[in-house]
Each structure stands twice: as C-alpha cells, then as structure tokens.
Design a protein around this motif. Sequence first.
Motif, PDB file in Angstrom:
ATOM      1  N   ALA A 119      19.197  -5.641 -31.735  1.00  0.00           N
ATOM      2  CA  ALA A 119      17.967  -5.199 -31.127  1.00  0.00           C
ATOM      3  C   ALA A 119      17.236  -4.471 -31.930  1.00  0.00           C
ATOM      4  O   ALA A 119      15.849  -4.664 -32.202  1.00  0.00           O
ATOM      5  CB  ALA A 119      18.261  -4.737 -29.792  1.00  0.00           C
ATOM      6  N   ILE A 120      17.443  -3.224 -32.549  1.00  0.00           N
ATOM      7  CA  ILE A 120      16.730  -2.577 -33.502  1.00  0.00           C
ATOM      8  C   ILE A 120      16.191  -3.394 -34.511  1.00  0.00           C
ATOM      9  O   ILE A 120      14.893  -3.239 -34.718  1.00  0.00           O
ATOM     10  CB  ILE A 120      17.568  -1.488 -33.920  1.00  0.00           C
ATOM     11  CG1 ILE A 120      17.930  -0.394 -32.936  1.00  0.00           C
ATOM     12  CG2 ILE A 120      16.760  -0.678 -34.967  1.00  0.00           C
ATOM     13  CD1 ILE A 120      18.903   0.740 -33.212  1.00  0.00           C
ATOM     14  N   ARG A 121      17.068  -4.040 -35.109  1.00  0.00           N
ATOM     15  CA  ARG A 121      16.671  -5.057 -36.234  1.00  0.00           C
ATOM     16  C   ARG A 121      15.506  -6.016 -35.897  1.00  0.00           C
ATOM     17  O   ARG A 121      14.461  -6.205 -36.640  1.00  0.00           O
ATOM     18  CB  ARG A 121      17.921  -5.741 -36.889  1.00  0.00           C
ATOM     19  CG  ARG A 121      17.512  -6.734 -38.214  1.00  0.00           C
ATOM     20  CD  ARG A 121      18.774  -7.388 -38.727  1.00  0.00           C
ATOM     21  NE  ARG A 121      19.457  -7.998 -37.695  1.00  0.00           N
ATOM     22  CZ  ARG A 121      19.193  -9.466 -37.565  1.00  0.00           C
ATOM     23  NH1 ARG A 121      18.460  -9.803 -38.231  1.00  0.00           N
ATOM     24  NH2 ARG A 121      20.220  -9.784 -36.543  1.00  0.00           N
ATOM     25  N   LEU A 122      15.508  -6.499 -34.660  1.00  0.00           N
ATOM     26  CA  LEU A 122      14.441  -7.591 -34.256  1.00  0.00           C
ATOM     27  C   LEU A 122      13.218  -6.839 -33.806  1.00  0.00           C
ATOM     28  O   LEU A 122      12.229  -7.747 -33.958  1.00  0.00           O
ATOM     29  CB  LEU A 122      15.347  -8.241 -32.976  1.00  0.00           C
ATOM     30  CG  LEU A 122      16.448  -9.322 -33.547  1.00  0.00           C
ATOM     31  CD1 LEU A 122      17.098  -9.774 -32.104  1.00  0.00           C
ATOM     32  CD2 LEU A 122      15.972 -10.386 -34.340  1.00  0.00           C
ATOM     33  N   PHE A 123      13.334  -5.733 -33.379  1.00  0.00           N
ATOM     34  CA  PHE A 123      12.142  -4.914 -32.616  1.00  0.00           C
ATOM     35  C   PHE A 123      11.528  -3.982 -33.613  1.00  0.00           C
ATOM     36  O   PHE A 123      10.220  -3.503 -33.103  1.00  0.00           O
ATOM     37  CB  PHE A 123      12.495  -4.430 -31.347  1.00  0.00           C
ATOM     38  CG  PHE A 123      12.916  -5.707 -30.303  1.00  0.00           C
ATOM     39  CD1 PHE A 123      11.966  -6.552 -29.956  1.00  0.00           C
ATOM     40  CD2 PHE A 123      14.139  -5.805 -29.947  1.00  0.00           C
ATOM     41  CE1 PHE A 123      12.111  -7.516 -28.924  1.00  0.00           C
ATOM     42  CE2 PHE A 123      14.450  -6.803 -29.037  1.00  0.00           C
ATOM     43  CZ  PHE A 123      13.434  -7.640 -28.464  1.00  0.00           C
ATOM     44  N   VAL A 124      12.276  -3.200 -34.290  1.00  0.00           N
ATOM     45  CA  VAL A 124      11.593  -2.429 -35.150  1.00  0.00           C
ATOM     46  C   VAL A 124      11.404  -2.845 -36.677  1.00  0.00           C
ATOM     47  O   VAL A 124      12.088  -3.206 -37.166  1.00  0.00           O
ATOM     48  CB  VAL A 124      12.534  -1.035 -35.401  1.00  0.00           C
ATOM     49  CG1 VAL A 124      12.076   0.133 -36.054  1.00  0.00           C
ATOM     50  CG2 VAL A 124      12.795  -0.500 -33.988  1.00  0.00           C
ATOM     51  N   ARG A 125      10.174  -2.842 -37.092  1.00  0.00           N
ATOM     52  CA  ARG A 125       9.708  -3.396 -38.272  1.00  0.00           C
ATOM     53  C   ARG A 125       9.138  -2.310 -39.391  1.00  0.00           C
ATOM     54  O   ARG A 125       9.179  -2.689 -40.542  1.00  0.00           O
ATOM     55  CB  ARG A 125       8.637  -4.467 -38.238  1.00  0.00           C
ATOM     56  CG  ARG A 125       8.906  -5.533 -37.293  1.00  0.00           C
ATOM     57  CD  ARG A 125      10.093  -6.205 -38.077  1.00  0.00           C
ATOM     58  NE  ARG A 125      10.510  -7.621 -37.237  1.00  0.00           N
ATOM     59  CZ  ARG A 125      11.448  -8.328 -37.530  1.00  0.00           C
ATOM     60  NH1 ARG A 125      12.474  -7.860 -38.289  1.00  0.00           N
ATOM     61  NH2 ARG A 125      11.705  -9.389 -36.776  1.00  0.00           N
ATOM     62  N   ASP A 126       9.086  -1.071 -38.898  1.00  0.00           N
ATOM     63  CA  ASP A 126       8.602   0.007 -39.615  1.00  0.00           C
ATOM     64  C   ASP A 126       9.955   0.611 -40.693  1.00  0.00           C
ATOM     65  O   ASP A 126      10.849   1.139 -39.919  1.00  0.00           O
ATOM     66  CB  ASP A 126       8.220   1.062 -38.866  1.00  0.00           C
ATOM     67  CG  ASP A 126       7.271   2.151 -39.886  1.00  0.00           C
ATOM     68  OD1 ASP A 126       7.881   2.275 -41.005  1.00  0.00           O
ATOM     69  OD2 ASP A 126       6.449   2.699 -39.270  1.00  0.00           O
ATOM     70  N   THR A 127       9.928   0.274 -41.914  1.00  0.00           N
ATOM     71  CA  THR A 127      10.856   0.611 -42.799  1.00  0.00           C
ATOM     72  C   THR A 127      11.191   2.216 -42.744  1.00  0.00           C
ATOM     73  O   THR A 127      12.402   2.832 -42.975  1.00  0.00           O
ATOM     74  CB  THR A 127      10.795   0.426 -44.127  1.00  0.00           C
ATOM     75  OG1 THR A 127       9.576   0.957 -44.548  1.00  0.00           O
ATOM     76  CG2 THR A 127      10.673  -1.392 -44.490  1.00  0.00           C
ATOM     77  N   ARG A 128      10.171   3.099 -42.514  1.00  0.00           N
ATOM     78  CA  ARG A 128      10.446   4.318 -42.548  1.00  0.00           C
ATOM     79  C   ARG A 128      11.120   5.021 -41.250  1.00  0.00           C
ATOM     80  O   ARG A 128      12.341   5.727 -41.340  1.00  0.00           O
ATOM     81  CB  ARG A 128       9.219   5.234 -42.356  1.00  0.00           C
ATOM     82  CG  ARG A 128       8.407   5.163 -43.715  1.00  0.00           C
ATOM     83  CD  ARG A 128       6.895   5.758 -43.644  1.00  0.00           C
ATOM     84  NE  ARG A 128       6.430   4.915 -42.535  1.00  0.00           N
ATOM     85  CZ  ARG A 128       4.987   5.471 -42.239  1.00  0.00           C
ATOM     86  NH1 ARG A 128       4.452   6.350 -42.657  1.00  0.00           N
ATOM     87  NH2 ARG A 128       4.544   4.551 -41.242  1.00  0.00           N
ATOM     88  N   ILE A 129      11.118   4.025 -40.266  1.00  0.00           N
ATOM     89  CA  ILE A 129      11.769   4.273 -38.757  1.00  0.00           C
ATOM     90  C   ILE A 129      13.055   3.959 -39.009  1.00  0.00           C
ATOM     91  O   ILE A 129      14.292   4.541 -38.635  1.00  0.00           O
ATOM     92  CB  ILE A 129      11.202   3.693 -37.618  1.00  0.00           C
ATOM     93  CG1 ILE A 129       9.885   4.253 -37.316  1.00  0.00           C
ATOM     94  CG2 ILE A 129      12.116   3.855 -36.491  1.00  0.00           C
ATOM     95  CD1 ILE A 129       8.996   3.660 -36.187  1.00  0.00           C
ATOM     96  N   MET A 130      13.303   2.711 -39.516  1.00  0.00           N
ATOM     97  CA  MET A 130      14.704   2.127 -39.880  1.00  0.00           C
ATOM     98  C   MET A 130      15.497   3.288 -40.854  1.00  0.00           C
ATOM     99  O   MET A 130      16.501   3.376 -40.557  1.00  0.00           O
ATOM    100  CB  MET A 130      14.442   0.847 -40.536  1.00  0.00           C
ATOM    101  CG  MET A 130      13.730  -0.277 -39.618  1.00  0.00           C
ATOM    102  SD  MET A 130      14.765  -0.524 -38.367  1.00  0.00           S
ATOM    103  CE  MET A 130      15.591  -2.199 -39.026  1.00  0.00           C
TER     104      MET A 130
END
Length: 197
Positions: free
Chosen positions: A165-176
Amino acid sequence: MPFEALALGALFIATMSFTPGPANLSLLSVGASIGLGRALPYLLGVWVGGLFVIVAGAAGLGALFLALPEAFLALKFIGFAYICWLAWTLARAGFGGPALDVAPSFWVGVGLHPVNPKAYVQCVMVFSAFVSPDAPYLPQAVILALLCLVLMMMATSLWGLGGDAIRLFVRDTRIMRAVAVGASALMVVSVGAALVL
C-alpha cells in the motif's frame, strides 16, 4: 486445555505476532520496495524460520536457552548482527528506490526468526504460561503451535501488504527513504532491546 487459557494464549500470541518486530518490519520494507508478490520466497522463508522457532519452543529449546545464559547471550549477539545486516540492506533499498532490484532470498527469510532472541522468549511464555498442568502437554502444545503459526503467517502477510500500500500510494522518494530508514532502525532497536534484558 481450558478455554480461558486458550483465549488468553491466543490474545498473547496475536499481540506478539502483530506488533512491530524484525519480521514484520522487514516485510513492510520489502513490500514497499518491490511488492509482496515478488517477495513471496522471502515471505515463505520467514514462515519456515518461524515454524522452526515454534517447534523448538514447544520442544523446550527456548527454555534451554534461558537456562543457559551464555548460549542465550551468544544467540543475542549473533541475532543482533544478523538483524543489523538485514536492516542495513533494507534501509539502502530506500522503499521503492532502485537499489533493491531482487527480493531477499528464501534463505534470508528462513534465518530471520531463528536468530531473534525475542522469538524464543515468546515461545517460552506461550508453552509455559498457557499450558494446563492438569492435561496432557502434547495436544495443548499442538494447539498453541498452530495458533502461533497461523497468527504469524497472518501478521507477516498483512505487514507485507501494508508495504504494498505504501508503494502504491506514496511517490515522494524522500518520504520512502525516511520510512525505510525508520523501519530499519526499529528492527535494530527491537532486537537491541533484547541485548539488555
């Protein structure tokens, strides 16, 4: 096995299985980096390693480790080194970054639970506190072991799906990256705490 002991045991096992720990946090990280579907061999390895610890705990290995402080201390340091290596690998993956092109292997997953001292402590609690001395041990141990296995499989799967779910909804690489480093740090802290217990 009295119903009260079974219910309390199930609650304890569920609490221990679903809270953050090395296996759950690593599956969150792997799910977010490459997706749980690509990490199925690793997930299966985590389950096999978990089953080993459950069976060993039911057979008394966890109690033996606690009775032999030197052996348990060695396990703690070996486990801590392994978790640090795995956390470093997952933190470098960056939660969706290109560094993790290949999922951790089945064997890396197998090695996760057997070197986690907290897993043995959990098994000592399960196979001592929730077993009635008035009933034969083996049937009770089988029921508790099955509960441990099923709840561990459910928990690790859900944490891996959370990573998806994180991979699908979060696109900001800094947050990742922050989430990857945070999950990896929590893995190290969760096992590092066992060094001082």
